[in-house]
Write a protein that holds these residues in place. Structure first.
Motif, PDB file in Angstrom:
ATOM      1  N   LEU A  75       0.821  -1.235  -0.099  1.00  0.00           N
ATOM      2  CA  LEU A  75       0.139   0.052  -0.027  1.00  0.00           C
ATOM      3  C   LEU A  75       0.732   1.170   0.145  1.00  0.00           C
ATOM      4  O   LEU A  75       1.834   1.376   0.891  1.00  0.00           O
ATOM      5  N   SER A  76       0.497   2.004  -1.020  1.00  0.00           N
ATOM      6  CA  SER A  76       1.334   3.522  -1.023  1.00  0.00           C
ATOM      7  C   SER A  76       0.236   4.374  -0.552  1.00  0.00           C
ATOM      8  O   SER A  76      -0.716   4.891  -1.197  1.00  0.00           O
ATOM      9  N   PRO A  77       0.111   4.928   0.601  1.00  0.00           N
ATOM     10  CA  PRO A  77      -0.770   5.794   1.133  1.00  0.00           C
ATOM     11  C   PRO A  77      -0.972   7.216   0.404  1.00  0.00           C
ATOM     12  O   PRO A  77      -0.080   7.381  -0.156  1.00  0.00           O
ATOM     13  N   ALA A  78      -2.067   7.727   0.577  1.00  0.00           N
ATOM     14  CA  ALA A  78      -2.543   8.648  -0.375  1.00  0.00           C
ATOM     15  C   ALA A  78      -1.462  10.083   0.273  1.00  0.00           C
ATOM     16  O   ALA A  78      -1.028  10.865  -0.665  1.00  0.00           O
ATOM     17  N   ASP A  79      -1.097   9.870   1.355  1.00  0.00           N
ATOM     18  CA  ASP A  79       0.067  10.797   2.077  1.00  0.00           C
ATOM     19  C   ASP A  79       1.329  10.418   1.476  1.00  0.00           C
ATOM     20  O   ASP A  79       1.937   9.341   1.882  1.00  0.00           O
ATOM     21  N   ASN A  80       2.095  11.119   0.640  1.00  0.00           N
ATOM     22  CA  ASN A  80       3.046  10.782   0.057  1.00  0.00           C
ATOM     23  C   ASN A  80       4.390  10.889   1.099  1.00  0.00           C
ATOM     24  O   ASN A  80       5.327  10.331   0.639  1.00  0.00           O
ATOM     25  N   GLN A  81       4.144  11.309   2.119  1.00  0.00           N
ATOM     26  CA  GLN A  81       5.292  11.462   3.151  1.00  0.00           C
ATOM     27  C   GLN A  81       5.189   9.819   3.955  1.00  0.00           C
ATOM     28  O   GLN A  81       6.433   9.556   4.507  1.00  0.00           O
ATOM     29  N   LYS A  82       4.352   9.210   3.755  1.00  0.00           N
ATOM     30  CA  LYS A  82       4.544   7.607   4.232  1.00  0.00           C
ATOM     31  C   LYS A  82       5.123   6.726   3.131  1.00  0.00           C
ATOM     32  O   LYS A  82       4.993   6.878   1.904  1.00  0.00           O
ATOM     33  N   VAL A  83       5.881   5.833   3.813  1.00  0.00           N
ATOM     34  CA  VAL A  83       6.689   4.926   2.810  1.00  0.00           C
ATOM     35  C   VAL A  83       5.604   3.760   2.512  1.00  0.00           C
ATOM     36  O   VAL A  83       4.623   3.377   3.236  1.00  0.00           O
ATOM     37  N   ASP A  84       5.829   2.988   1.373  1.00  0.00           N
ATOM     38  CA  ASP A  84       5.020   1.837   1.277  1.00  0.00           C
ATOM     39  C   ASP A  84       4.795   0.941   2.383  1.00  0.00           C
ATOM     40  O   ASP A  84       6.107   0.361   2.747  1.00  0.00           O
ATOM     41  N   GLN A  85       3.827   0.288   2.534  1.00  0.00           N
ATOM     42  CA  GLN A  85       3.682  -0.684   3.681  1.00  0.00           C
ATOM     43  C   GLN A  85       3.254  -2.203   2.896  1.00  0.00           C
ATOM     44  O   GLN A  85       2.315  -2.289   2.112  1.00  0.00           O
ATOM     45  N   VAL A  86       3.797  -3.170   3.418  1.00  0.00           N
ATOM     46  CA  VAL A  86       3.443  -4.580   3.106  1.00  0.00           C
ATOM     47  C   VAL A  86       2.037  -4.718   3.815  1.00  0.00           C
ATOM     48  O   VAL A  86       2.229  -4.662   5.101  1.00  0.00           O
ATOM     49  N   ILE A  87       1.136  -5.006   3.426  1.00  0.00           N
ATOM     50  CA  ILE A  87      -0.034  -5.470   3.985  1.00  0.00           C
ATOM     51  C   ILE A  87      -0.622  -7.030   4.292  1.00  0.00           C
ATOM     52  O   ILE A  87      -0.942  -7.254   4.995  1.00  0.00           O
ATOM     53  N   ILE A  88      -0.097  -7.748   3.214  1.00  0.00           N
ATOM     54  CA  ILE A  88      -0.298  -9.071   3.207  1.00  0.00           C
ATOM     55  C   ILE A  88       0.833  -9.921   2.498  1.00  0.00           C
ATOM     56  O   ILE A  88       1.076  -9.220   1.417  1.00  0.00           O
ATOM     57  N   LEU A  89       1.281 -10.911   2.913  1.00  0.00           N
ATOM     58  CA  LEU A  89       2.180 -11.795   2.094  1.00  0.00           C
ATOM     59  C   LEU A  89       2.143 -13.099   2.046  1.00  0.00           C
ATOM     60  O   LEU A  89       1.573 -13.689   3.109  1.00  0.00           O
ATOM     61  N   TYR A  90       2.406 -13.827   0.767  1.00  0.00           N
ATOM     62  CA  TYR A  90       2.448 -15.322   0.829  1.00  0.00           C
ATOM     63  C   TYR A  90       3.712 -15.554   0.469  1.00  0.00           C
ATOM     64  O   TYR A  90       4.317 -15.280  -0.735  1.00  0.00           O
ATOM     65  N   SER A  91       4.290 -16.467   1.257  1.00  0.00           N
ATOM     66  CA  SER A  91       5.661 -17.232   1.027  1.00  0.00           C
ATOM     67  C   SER A  91       5.789 -18.485   1.592  1.00  0.00           C
ATOM     68  O   SER A  91       5.363 -18.586   2.882  1.00  0.00           O
TER      69      SER A  91
END
Length: 381
Positions: A75-91
Motif C-alpha cells: 500500500l502506497s498511502p495517499a499521504d506521500n510522506q509515508k513509505v510503502d507498507q506491506v499489508i499481506i504476504l504469501y511465501s
C-alpha cells in the motif's frame, strides 16, 4: 528486439564525413517476465466507507516458472510522506497478514488456493485511511509481474436534516434548508413537492437542485410536504419536511398574555412564600412556649403586709400581757402564723418572666427573727 544505429565521424579535417550502421539489441521489460503475466488490468475503484473493497489480481504461469511462488501486496498511502507498507504476504506456502497495523484483521486473500492463479484480496470495513494505491506483486522465478489499483473511499450522504429557517407566515420571507451530516463531495441535491397537486413556482426552478430554497412573500399555495434527496457517487439519503404557511399571528395579544401570565406567576410565588414564612413563625412560637416552662408565671403575693400585720397585732398584745399569761398566749397565738400557701394569679404566656421579689425574702427573715425573740421571752418568763 534489434534496432539499427548510424554512427558518423570525420577521419581528418580534409577527409569527408564517414558514416556506418551498427545493429544493437534492446531487451524489453516484459522479456524478463515473459513466462508470468498478470491478466488483471490496472484500474481505479471507488467504495463507500464501511463497505468491502475487492482488489483483483489474477496471473498465469508457464512451465518455465520453476521457483517458489511469492505474492506480496503493498500500500502506497495517499499521504506521500509515508513509505510503502506491506499489508499481506504469501511465501513458503504460508500467509502473513499482520504487517500493517491499520489493516490488521481486515485484509484477506479471496482464494484458498493461491497457486491456481488468483491473488485477489478483500479489504473489509473500509476507512478513510485506506485510501491509496495498492500494488500486487507476483514472483515465481524467473517470472515476475505486478499491477497497481487505485482505491478511493467515499462517505455516503447520511443524517440529512430538512427544516424551515424563518417564520411560516403569509407575506414573510424564509428558507427551506437541506443539510447532510456527512457525505463526500461532490453532492447533488434534488427537491420535490410530494403533497397537493399544485406545482412549485417557476422562480424555484434554480433552487430545486441546491441545498437551500429561498421563499419570498410566502402564500398558502406553498404549503405542503417537501422531500430533499442528497446523492454522491457511492450513495444517497433523503429527508422530508412539512411546510404550513399560516396567517400572521396576533403578536400584541400574545405579548399581553405572556405579561399577564408572568404577573400571575409572580403573585402566586409571593403568596406561597408568605404562607411558608407565616407557618414557620407559628411553629417557632409554639416551640418556644412549649419549652419555656413557668418562666412567665408571676411571683406569689408579697408576705410583707401579712407578716407585718400579724407581728403588729402580736406586739400590741404583748404590751398588755404579764409574764403569767405569756405562756398561754404564746401557745395559742404563735401557732396561728398564717400559712405560706398563697394564691397565684395566672398570667398571660406573653408576659415577660417575673423578677425575683427580694422584699418577700426580707420579710420572711424578719419573721423568723421575731419568732426567735418570742422563744427567748418564754424562757425568761
Amino acid at each position: 528486439m534489434l534496432f539499427k544505429k548510424r554512427i558518423c565521424f570525420r577521419g581528418s579535417v580534409l577527409t569527408d564525413l564517414v558514416c556506418q550502421d551498427e545493429h544493437l539489441s534492446l531487451l524489453e521489460p516484459n522479456d524478463f517476465t515473459r513466462s508470468l503475466s498478470i491478466t488483471t488490468p490496472e484500474q481505479m475503484i471507488e467504495k463507500a466507507k464501511g463497505e468491502t473493497a475487492y482488489l483483483p489480481c489474477k496471473f498465469t504461469l508457464s512451465p518455465e516458472d520453476q521457483g517458489p511462488l511469492d505474492i506480496e501486496w503493498l500500500l502506497s498511502p495517499a499521504d506521500n510522506q509515508k513509505v510503502d507498507q506491506v499489508i499481506i504476504l504469501y511465501s513458503g506456502d504460508k500467509i502473513y497478514d499482520d504487517y500493517y497495523q491499520d489493516l490488521k484483521g481486515r485484509v484477506h486473500f479471496t482464494s484458498n488456493d493461491l497457486k491456481s492463479g488468483d491473488a485477489s484480496i478483500n479489504v473489509t470495513n473500509l476507512r478513510l485511511s485506506d485510501i491509496g494505491t495498492y500494488q500486487c506483486k507476483v514472483k515465481k522465478a524467473p517470472g515476475v509481474g505486478n499491477k497497481k489499483i487505485q482505491l478511493t473511499v467515499l462517505v455516503k450522504p447520511s443524517g440529512i436534516r430538512c427544516y424551515v429557517d424563518g417564520s411560516e407566515e403569509i407575506g414573510n420571507d424564509f428558507k427551506l434548508k437541506c443539510e447532510p451530516k456527512e457525505g463526500s463531495l461532490p453532492l447533488q441535491y434534488e427537491w420535490q413537492k410530494l403533497s397537493n397537486s399544485q406545482k412549485t413556482p417557476p422562480s424555484w426552478s434554480t433552487d430545486m437542485t441546491s441545498p437551500v430554497i429561498s421563499i419570498k412573500n410566502a402564500s398558502t399555495e406553498y404549503s405542503g410536504t417537501y422531500s430533499c434527496t442528497v446523492t454522491n457517487r457511492v450513495g444517497s439519503d433523503q429527508c422530508q419536511l412539512r411546510l404550513n404557511v399560516v396567517p400572521p399571528s396576533n403578536r400584541a395579544g400574545t405579548i399581553a398574555g405572556a405579561v399577564v401570565g408572568i404577573l400571575l406567576a409572580l403573585v402566586l410565588i409571593g403568596f406561597i412564600v408568605f404562607c411558608c414564612r407565616k407557618k414557620r413563625r407559628e411553629e417557632k412560637y409554639e416551640k418556644e412556649v412549649h419549652h419555656d416552662i413557668r418562666e412567665d408565671v408571676p411571683p406569689p403575693k408579697s408576705r410583707t403586709s401579712t407578716a407585718r400585720s400579724y407581728i403588729g397585732s402580736n406586739h400590741s398584745s404583748l404590751g398588755s400581757m404579764s409574764p403569767s399569761n405569756m405562756e398561754g398566749y404564746s401557745k395559742t397565738q404563735y401557732n396561728q402564723v398564717p400559712s405560706e400557701d398563697f394564691e397565684r394569679t395566672p398570667q398571660s404566656p406573653t408576659l415577660p418572666p417575673a423578677k425575683e421579689d427580694h422584699s418577700v425574702l426580707n420579710s420572711a427573715t424578719s419573721l423568723k427573727k421575731y419568732q426567735e425573740a418570742i422563744q427567748k421571752l418564754k424562757i425568761i418568763f
